[in-house]
Write a protein that holds these residues in place. Sequence first.
Motif, PDB file in Angstrom:
ATOM      1  N   LEU A   1     -12.873 -44.476  -7.444  1.00  0.00           N
ATOM      2  CA  LEU A   1     -13.257 -45.790  -6.939  1.00  0.00           C
ATOM      3  C   LEU A   1     -14.496 -46.374  -7.619  1.00  0.00           C
ATOM      4  CD1 LEU A   1     -12.743 -45.102  -3.124  1.00  0.00           C
ATOM      5  CD2 LEU A   1     -11.149 -46.190  -4.712  1.00  0.00           C
ATOM      6  N   PHE A   2     -15.198 -45.522  -8.398  1.00  0.00           N
ATOM      7  CA  PHE A   2     -16.513 -45.942  -8.896  1.00  0.00           C
ATOM      8  C   PHE A   2     -16.543 -46.151 -10.421  1.00  0.00           C
ATOM      9  CE2 PHE A   2     -17.087 -43.234  -5.161  1.00  0.00           C
ATOM     10  CZ  PHE A   2     -17.678 -44.126  -4.299  1.00  0.00           C
ATOM     11  N   GLN A   3     -15.850 -45.317 -11.168  1.00  0.00           N
ATOM     12  CA  GLN A   3     -15.976 -45.334 -12.635  1.00  0.00           C
ATOM     13  C   GLN A   3     -14.940 -46.253 -13.259  1.00  0.00           C
ATOM     14  OE1 GLN A   3     -15.689 -41.502 -14.409  1.00  0.00           O
ATOM     15  NE2 GLN A   3     -16.148 -42.223 -16.473  1.00  0.00           N
ATOM     16  N   LEU A   4     -15.384 -47.031 -14.230  1.00  0.00           N
ATOM     17  CA  LEU A   4     -14.481 -47.848 -15.020  1.00  0.00           C
ATOM     18  C   LEU A   4     -14.040 -47.072 -16.262  1.00  0.00           C
ATOM     19  CD1 LEU A   4     -16.355 -51.262 -14.771  1.00  0.00           C
ATOM     20  CD2 LEU A   4     -14.508 -50.386 -13.320  1.00  0.00           C
ATOM     21  N   LYS A   5     -12.988 -47.546 -16.910  1.00  0.00           N
ATOM     22  CA  LYS A   5     -12.387 -46.771 -17.997  1.00  0.00           C
ATOM     23  C   LYS A   5     -13.225 -46.787 -19.276  1.00  0.00           C
ATOM     24  CE  LYS A   5      -7.525 -46.916 -16.647  1.00  0.00           C
ATOM     25  NZ  LYS A   5      -6.141 -47.244 -17.080  1.00  0.00           N
ATOM     26  N   ALA A   6     -13.887 -47.849 -19.591  1.00  0.00           N
ATOM     27  CA  ALA A   6     -14.622 -47.974 -20.856  1.00  0.00           C
ATOM     28  C   ALA A   6     -16.123 -48.091 -20.591  1.00  0.00           C
ATOM     29  CB  ALA A   6     -14.141 -49.180 -21.640  1.00  0.00           C
ATOM     30  N   SER A   7     -16.920 -47.480 -21.497  1.00  0.00           N
ATOM     31  CA  SER A   7     -18.372 -47.545 -21.329  1.00  0.00           C
ATOM     32  C   SER A   7     -19.081 -47.373 -22.661  1.00  0.00           C
ATOM     33  CB  SER A   7     -18.853 -46.477 -20.346  1.00  0.00           C
ATOM     34  OG  SER A   7     -18.636 -45.186 -20.892  1.00  0.00           O
ATOM     35  N   ASN A   8     -20.215 -48.002 -22.794  1.00  0.00           N
ATOM     36  CA  ASN A   8     -21.142 -47.809 -23.916  1.00  0.00           C
ATOM     37  C   ASN A   8     -22.478 -47.349 -23.361  1.00  0.00           C
ATOM     38  OD1 ASN A   8     -19.446 -48.449 -25.995  1.00  0.00           O
ATOM     39  ND2 ASN A   8     -20.044 -50.617 -26.085  1.00  0.00           N
ATOM     40  N   THR A   9     -23.084 -46.361 -24.040  1.00  0.00           N
ATOM     41  CA  THR A   9     -24.359 -45.825 -23.567  1.00  0.00           C
ATOM     42  C   THR A   9     -25.288 -45.608 -24.760  1.00  0.00           C
ATOM     43  OG1 THR A   9     -23.229 -44.663 -21.778  1.00  0.00           O
ATOM     44  CG2 THR A   9     -25.490 -44.008 -22.243  1.00  0.00           C
ATOM     45  N   ALA A  10     -26.559 -45.960 -24.609  1.00  0.00           N
ATOM     46  CA  ALA A  10     -27.599 -45.683 -25.613  1.00  0.00           C
ATOM     47  C   ALA A  10     -28.831 -45.178 -24.883  1.00  0.00           C
ATOM     48  CB  ALA A  10     -27.928 -46.934 -26.411  1.00  0.00           C
ATOM     49  N   THR A  11     -29.320 -43.989 -25.303  1.00  0.00           N
ATOM     50  CA  THR A  11     -30.471 -43.391 -24.636  1.00  0.00           C
ATOM     51  C   THR A  11     -31.507 -42.952 -25.653  1.00  0.00           C
ATOM     52  OG1 THR A  11     -29.434 -41.206 -24.645  1.00  0.00           O
ATOM     53  CG2 THR A  11     -29.101 -42.563 -22.694  1.00  0.00           C
ATOM     54  N   LEU A  12     -32.764 -42.995 -25.248  1.00  0.00           N
ATOM     55  CA  LEU A  12     -33.889 -42.530 -26.054  1.00  0.00           C
ATOM     56  C   LEU A  12     -34.626 -41.480 -25.234  1.00  0.00           C
ATOM     57  CD1 LEU A  12     -35.155 -43.222 -28.838  1.00  0.00           C
ATOM     58  CD2 LEU A  12     -36.802 -44.647 -27.610  1.00  0.00           C
ATOM     59  N   ASN A  13     -34.589 -40.208 -25.732  1.00  0.00           N
ATOM     60  CA  ASN A  13     -35.194 -39.089 -25.018  1.00  0.00           C
ATOM     61  C   ASN A  13     -36.471 -38.652 -25.730  1.00  0.00           C
ATOM     62  OD1 ASN A  13     -32.948 -38.865 -23.174  1.00  0.00           O
ATOM     63  ND2 ASN A  13     -31.802 -37.924 -24.844  1.00  0.00           N
ATOM     64  N   ALA A  14     -37.504 -38.342 -24.979  1.00  0.00           N
ATOM     65  CA  ALA A  14     -38.774 -37.881 -25.552  1.00  0.00           C
ATOM     66  C   ALA A  14     -39.300 -36.721 -24.715  1.00  0.00           C
ATOM     67  CB  ALA A  14     -39.799 -39.013 -25.593  1.00  0.00           C
ATOM     68  N   SER A  15     -39.927 -35.760 -25.427  1.00  0.00           N
ATOM     69  CA  SER A  15     -40.541 -34.626 -24.737  1.00  0.00           C
ATOM     70  C   SER A  15     -41.819 -34.232 -25.460  1.00  0.00           C
ATOM     71  CB  SER A  15     -39.577 -33.428 -24.687  1.00  0.00           C
ATOM     72  OG  SER A  15     -39.290 -32.963 -25.991  1.00  0.00           O
ATOM     73  N   GLN A  16     -42.758 -33.657 -24.741  1.00  0.00           N
ATOM     74  CA  GLN A  16     -44.049 -33.256 -25.292  1.00  0.00           C
ATOM     75  C   GLN A  16     -44.513 -31.986 -24.595  1.00  0.00           C
ATOM     76  OE1 GLN A  16     -46.284 -34.406 -27.821  1.00  0.00           O
ATOM     77  NE2 GLN A  16     -47.122 -32.417 -27.270  1.00  0.00           N
ATOM     78  N   ILE A  17     -44.853 -30.976 -25.438  1.00  0.00           N
ATOM     79  CA  ILE A  17     -45.379 -29.734 -24.873  1.00  0.00           C
ATOM     80  C   ILE A  17     -46.791 -29.981 -24.345  1.00  0.00           C
ATOM     81  CG2 ILE A  17     -46.105 -27.378 -25.398  1.00  0.00           C
ATOM     82  CD1 ILE A  17     -43.922 -27.233 -27.491  1.00  0.00           C
ATOM     83  N   ILE A  18     -47.008 -29.664 -23.078  1.00  0.00           N
ATOM     84  CA  ILE A  18     -48.348 -29.742 -22.508  1.00  0.00           C
ATOM     85  C   ILE A  18     -49.060 -28.402 -22.653  1.00  0.00           C
ATOM     86  CG2 ILE A  18     -49.687 -30.273 -20.444  1.00  0.00           C
ATOM     87  CD1 ILE A  18     -48.123 -32.626 -21.623  1.00  0.00           C
ATOM     88  N   PHE A  19     -48.359 -27.332 -22.328  1.00  0.00           N
ATOM     89  CA  PHE A  19     -48.912 -25.995 -22.514  1.00  0.00           C
ATOM     90  C   PHE A  19     -47.772 -25.017 -22.769  1.00  0.00           C
ATOM     91  CE2 PHE A  19     -49.967 -21.757 -20.944  1.00  0.00           C
ATOM     92  CZ  PHE A  19     -51.099 -21.491 -21.711  1.00  0.00           C
ATOM     93  N   ASP A  20     -47.937 -24.253 -23.873  1.00  0.00           N
ATOM     94  CA  ASP A  20     -46.982 -23.198 -24.209  1.00  0.00           C
ATOM     95  C   ASP A  20     -47.752 -22.143 -25.007  1.00  0.00           C
ATOM     96  OD1 ASP A  20     -44.986 -21.508 -25.055  1.00  0.00           O
ATOM     97  OD2 ASP A  20     -43.591 -23.100 -25.617  1.00  0.00           O
ATOM     98  N   GLY A  21     -48.001 -20.999 -24.374  1.00  0.00           N
ATOM     99  CA  GLY A  21     -48.775 -19.946 -25.035  1.00  0.00           C
ATOM    100  C   GLY A  21     -48.117 -19.465 -26.310  1.00  0.00           C
ATOM    101  N   SER A  22     -46.790 -19.398 -26.339  1.00  0.00           N
ATOM    102  CA  SER A  22     -46.070 -18.936 -27.531  1.00  0.00           C
ATOM    103  C   SER A  22     -46.290 -19.887 -28.703  1.00  0.00           C
ATOM    104  CB  SER A  22     -44.580 -18.808 -27.234  1.00  0.00           C
ATOM    105  OG  SER A  22     -44.341 -17.814 -26.266  1.00  0.00           O
ATOM    106  N   TYR A  23     -46.367 -21.208 -28.414  1.00  0.00           N
ATOM    107  CA  TYR A  23     -46.586 -22.177 -29.479  1.00  0.00           C
ATOM    108  C   TYR A  23     -47.966 -22.012 -30.092  1.00  0.00           C
ATOM    109  CZ  TYR A  23     -47.871 -26.570 -31.670  1.00  0.00           C
ATOM    110  OH  TYR A  23     -48.334 -27.510 -32.559  1.00  0.00           O
TER     111      TYR A  23
END
Length: 463
Positions: A115-137
């Motif tokens: 009842l919710f999803q349509l058949k066709a879709s376009n998606t564009a995403t921008l993902n970002a991440s940043q290490i704040i603390f990592d002892g191994s790094y």
Amino acid sequence: MKKLSILSLLVAMIFYHGAQAQQDSVFTLDECINYAFTNQADVKNASLDQQISKNKVNETRAYGLPQINFEGSSMYNVALQPMFMTNETANQFINGGAPLPPGVDPNGTRVIPNLFQLKASNTATLNASQIIFDGSYLVGLKASKTYNELATKSMTQTKIETTDKITKGFYLVLINEQRMKLLDANIARIDTSLKQLKEVNKSGFAEGLDVNRLEVTSNNLKTDRLNVQNQLILTYALLKYQMSYPVNQELKLSGTLDELVARLNTVSNPSTGAFDYNTRIEYSLLKTQKRLEELNYKNTRALSYPKLVAFGTAGIINMNNDYMKLYSTKYYGYGFVGAKLTVPIFTGGNHYYQQQGAKLKVKKVENNMELMEDAIDLQVQQTKIILDNNLENIKSQKRNLELAEQVIKQTKIKYDEGVGSNLEVVDAENSFKNAQTNYYDAVYNALVSLIDYQKATGSLFTE
């Protein structure tokens, strides 16, 4: 007249370049070593390892910088996945509490279209991440710099080995060249005596046996010269190979036997103080290896530390049942930010055993360093004793050569005056030739032992 001037100029240029090329083919010892540093494959590979290690440092550093990725997708569902609900939920959700159609089990489930999803879709995403603390790094960043130091020291070790081989090859070529010159002088002197003796023999004042003896000596000298000539060709070929010098291109060396002996005369006794093991590149490499193992141990400990990473995503999306109308449909934006904290609680003892193994590796390197110290002490002592013995041997062989030269002169004078025999002359010639050979061997052995001593004390090559 003008054509003649141009022709003369061209000829002069050809001769100039020919003379320049011939001059450039004369190498000193330092030039041979520098040529090898530029062209030898081992040195080139060590230089590439240095560049690889620098890239490794930058690669590790980049891991701690913001990581940003873009993703885009376009999708069309040929058949949408249906939804599954209990009959009660479906009745309340769809029919607003109306009775279910006949034949449907009230206690079962009901399958209804999506009842919710349509058949066709376009998606564009921008993902970002940043290490704040990592002892191994943090530990990995230090380890990458130490790895770069290890590659630099490996480069120095390669240059030391190259210097060792080039220097020994250079000295051997000069020794063989000097032997060739003296054999030529000996052959010329014997042939002159032989020619004179044959004339005396024709006059009946010398026996044929004397002529034969001197001729045997001449033939032996010529055979020795041929052997030395072949050795000279081989030693030149070996030196070219060690330098990565073109085999078919002429190579000449600059240096004399007197210069080599003068180099030996400048050898001074080493200091009697404590030896600095750090001057040996092998020991320095072990110290760097130890630091790497210590960092590896810290890294295994850092695996148990918490890790904090910040992240965020921004994107746009649109949907439509008709794929062809999808690109005329309005896009809707969305986004979120957050942070992820990871705290290891129980890993089944995995981190503990990793730490114990890393600690034992540090101890293993320490044992190797102690073994290396004992080996260096032994090498310094051995090479110093061998060098001292060879330097004394040069003095003895030099004295023997001088005596043999005096004997041959006196014997020749006695023979010319008719109070000596031809057999004495032949014996004196053979003794003189043996004295020369022994002297050259003593000089070369002393030079090799000097190189070995300098290598043992870490003074053969320094950046």
